[in-house]
Design an enzyme around this catalytic site. Structure first.
Site, PDB file in Angstrom:
ATOM      1  N   LYS A 108      17.282 -12.499  21.828  1.00  0.00           N
ATOM      2  CA  LYS A 108      16.475 -12.304  22.652  1.00  0.00           C
ATOM      3  C   LYS A 108      15.114 -11.517  22.741  1.00  0.00           C
ATOM      4  CE  LYS A 108      18.853 -15.126  25.562  1.00  0.00           C
ATOM      5  NZ  LYS A 108      18.411 -16.447  26.043  1.00  0.00           N
ATOM      6  N   TYR A 150      22.940 -11.686  19.335  1.00  0.00           N
ATOM      7  CA  TYR A 150      22.622 -12.259  20.739  1.00  0.00           C
ATOM      8  C   TYR A 150      21.359 -11.485  21.348  1.00  0.00           C
ATOM      9  CZ  TYR A 150      22.422 -13.413  25.685  1.00  0.00           C
ATOM     10  OH  TYR A 150      22.103 -13.751  26.882  1.00  0.00           O
ATOM     11  N   SER A 170      17.502 -10.888  28.111  1.00  0.00           N
ATOM     12  CA  SER A 170      18.869 -10.381  28.794  1.00  0.00           C
ATOM     13  C   SER A 170      18.916  -8.651  28.546  1.00  0.00           C
ATOM     14  CB  SER A 170      19.929 -10.639  27.653  1.00  0.00           C
ATOM     15  OG  SER A 170      21.271  -9.955  27.863  1.00  0.00           O
TER      16      SER A 170
END
Ligand SMILES: NC(=O)c1ccc[n+]([C@@H]2O[C@H](COP(=O)([O-])OP(=O)(O)OC[C@H]3O[C@@H](n4cnc5c(N)ncnc54)[C@H](O)[C@@H]3O)[C@@H](O)[C@H]2O)c1
Ligand SMILES: O=c1ccn([C@@H]2O[C@H](COP(=O)(O)OP(=O)(O)O[C@H]3O[C@H](CO)[C@@H](O)[C@H](O)[C@H]3O)[C@@H](O)[C@H]2O)c(=O)[nH]1
Length: 322
Positions: A145, A141, A117
């Site tokens: 990643k 988040y 991402s």
């Protein structure tokens, strides 16, 4: 060659299954259906229901279908939710990826495409961010990643990490993003229901004060997976990171105006403070993937909002209710 697509019943995964099939690959979906929908998996494509954190279940699926590679999309994906539940995000996303790597090692599968991402970059200062930019995620988040990318790079497999920017739109009305946790489906749901849209952040250092993102059509993203898979079939020793974006930024208000144009009516806006963990502007320099894999986005914001408009369902409106 058979590819196991984790998260294949999800929004992006369902498009990836179709793009890989169209490119002549055999595919198998692996999904726990926590946010995915079995009906998104095309007829004739096997669906294995299981959790990626269950190493034995992943290994059994790889063996049973004699998979040559994995496209790993299964993960939790909301930056905002990750701020509230950081340990869970680490467990699901990093633990899930470690489990997939362990299953690959146990079964001798050596090719991996990973759904990363733009959130790995964090607060971006350049007008367009390239893959060499510093990675300083500002939410759990994005951190999850980045941790996955690092573990993959150390695992001794041939890999491609695709850093998607903001994925939107649909290739088919049945395959839309049903979660309504992202701006485009939320704006569509607001227009459909005649409800206001909450604009989260109006004082960013951007031309109109609202957050700027690089929205990329899900079918273009699916095509990028086909390009990555073709690359790994040709070059099974590769390891590379690619941005998957259009190189163009759109503000929240640009997206709202785009949806208004399709809806043919204005959307009322309510103004709110910034969400925690939200960067101001994140736009891709997508030159590397074009040079090395021959991929570039071919669809624009109008196609994204128009296709999103056509896959609205009453459930989206319920999900997006404040
Ligand atoms: N949508 C975006 O804008 C965007 C942008 C960048 C990266 N990504 C990444 O792309 C991937 C797919 O995102 P999406 O938008 O399709 O989300 P999604 O929620 O629609 O799809 C994720 C799928 O994975 C499954 N899943 C989740 N946890 C699982 C687990 N532990 N075991 C097995 N299956 C599990 C879900 O049931 C779902 O079908 C994610 O890794 C996400 O982080 C998405
Ligand atoms: O109701 C809403 C929802 C969002 N926004 C704004 O819209 C922009 C985009 O937000 P959103 O659609 O939630 O996407 P991001 O937070 O940028 O994260 C998405 O894009 C990332 C890549 O850039 C992915 O990794 C994530 O999985 C995906 O959720 C941001 O400025 C938000 O503040 C609003 O103003 N109102």
């Amino acid at each position: 060659m058979t590819w196991l697509v984790t998260g294949g019943a999800g929004y992006i995964g369902a498009h990836v299954l179709r793009a890989l099939t169209a490119a002549g690959h055999a595919v198998v979906a692996f999904d726990d259906l926590s946010s995915g929908v079995a009906a998104r998996v095309p007829d004739g494509v096997p669906l294995v229901v299981g959790a990626v954190t269950d190493r034995r279940a992943v290994a059994a699926a790889l063996r049973r279908h004699a998979a040559a590679g994995v496209v790993h999309l299964a993960a939790r994906k909301s930056p905002l939710e990750s701020v509230r539940r950081p340990a869970w995000y680490h467990r699901e996303n990093v633990g899930g990826t470690q489990s997939v790597l362990a299953a690959m090692a146990a079964t001798g599968v050596r090719r991996l495409v990973f759904a990363s991402s733009a959130a790995v970059y964090g607060q971006v200062t350049a007008a367009a961010v390239d893959e060499g930019a510093p990675t300083r995620p500002i939410n759990p988040y994005g951190a999850s990643k980045l941790a996955c990318e690092r573990r993959i790079a150390e695992a001794g497999v041939a890999w491609v990490a695709l850093r998607f920017f903001n994925v939107a739109g649909s290739g088919d009305p049945r395959l839309g993003d049903r979660e309504a946790t992202n701006l485009v489906p939320i704006a569509v749901a607001a227009a459909r229901a005649g409800r206001p849209l909450a604009v989260t952040g109006t004082d960013f250092d951007t031309p109109d004060g609202t957050g700027v993102r690089d929205y990329v059509h899900v079918e273009d993203v699916a095509d990028a997976h086909a390009a990555a898979v073709a690359h790994l079939c040709r070059t099974p020793v590769a390891g590379a990171v690619y941005n998957v974006g259009t190189g163009r930024g759109h503000s929240v208000l640009d997206v709202v105006r785009g949806v208004e144009a399709v809806a043919g009516c204005p959307i009322e806006r309510t103004l709110h403070p910034r969400r925690p963990g939200d960067p101001a502007s994140v736009v891709a320099d997508a030159g590397r993937i074009q040079r090395e894999l021959g991929w570039r986005a071919s669809r624009g914001l109008t196609e994204m909002v128009t296709s999103a408009w056509h896959c609205w369902s009453p459930r989206l409106t319920a999900d997006a209710a404040p």
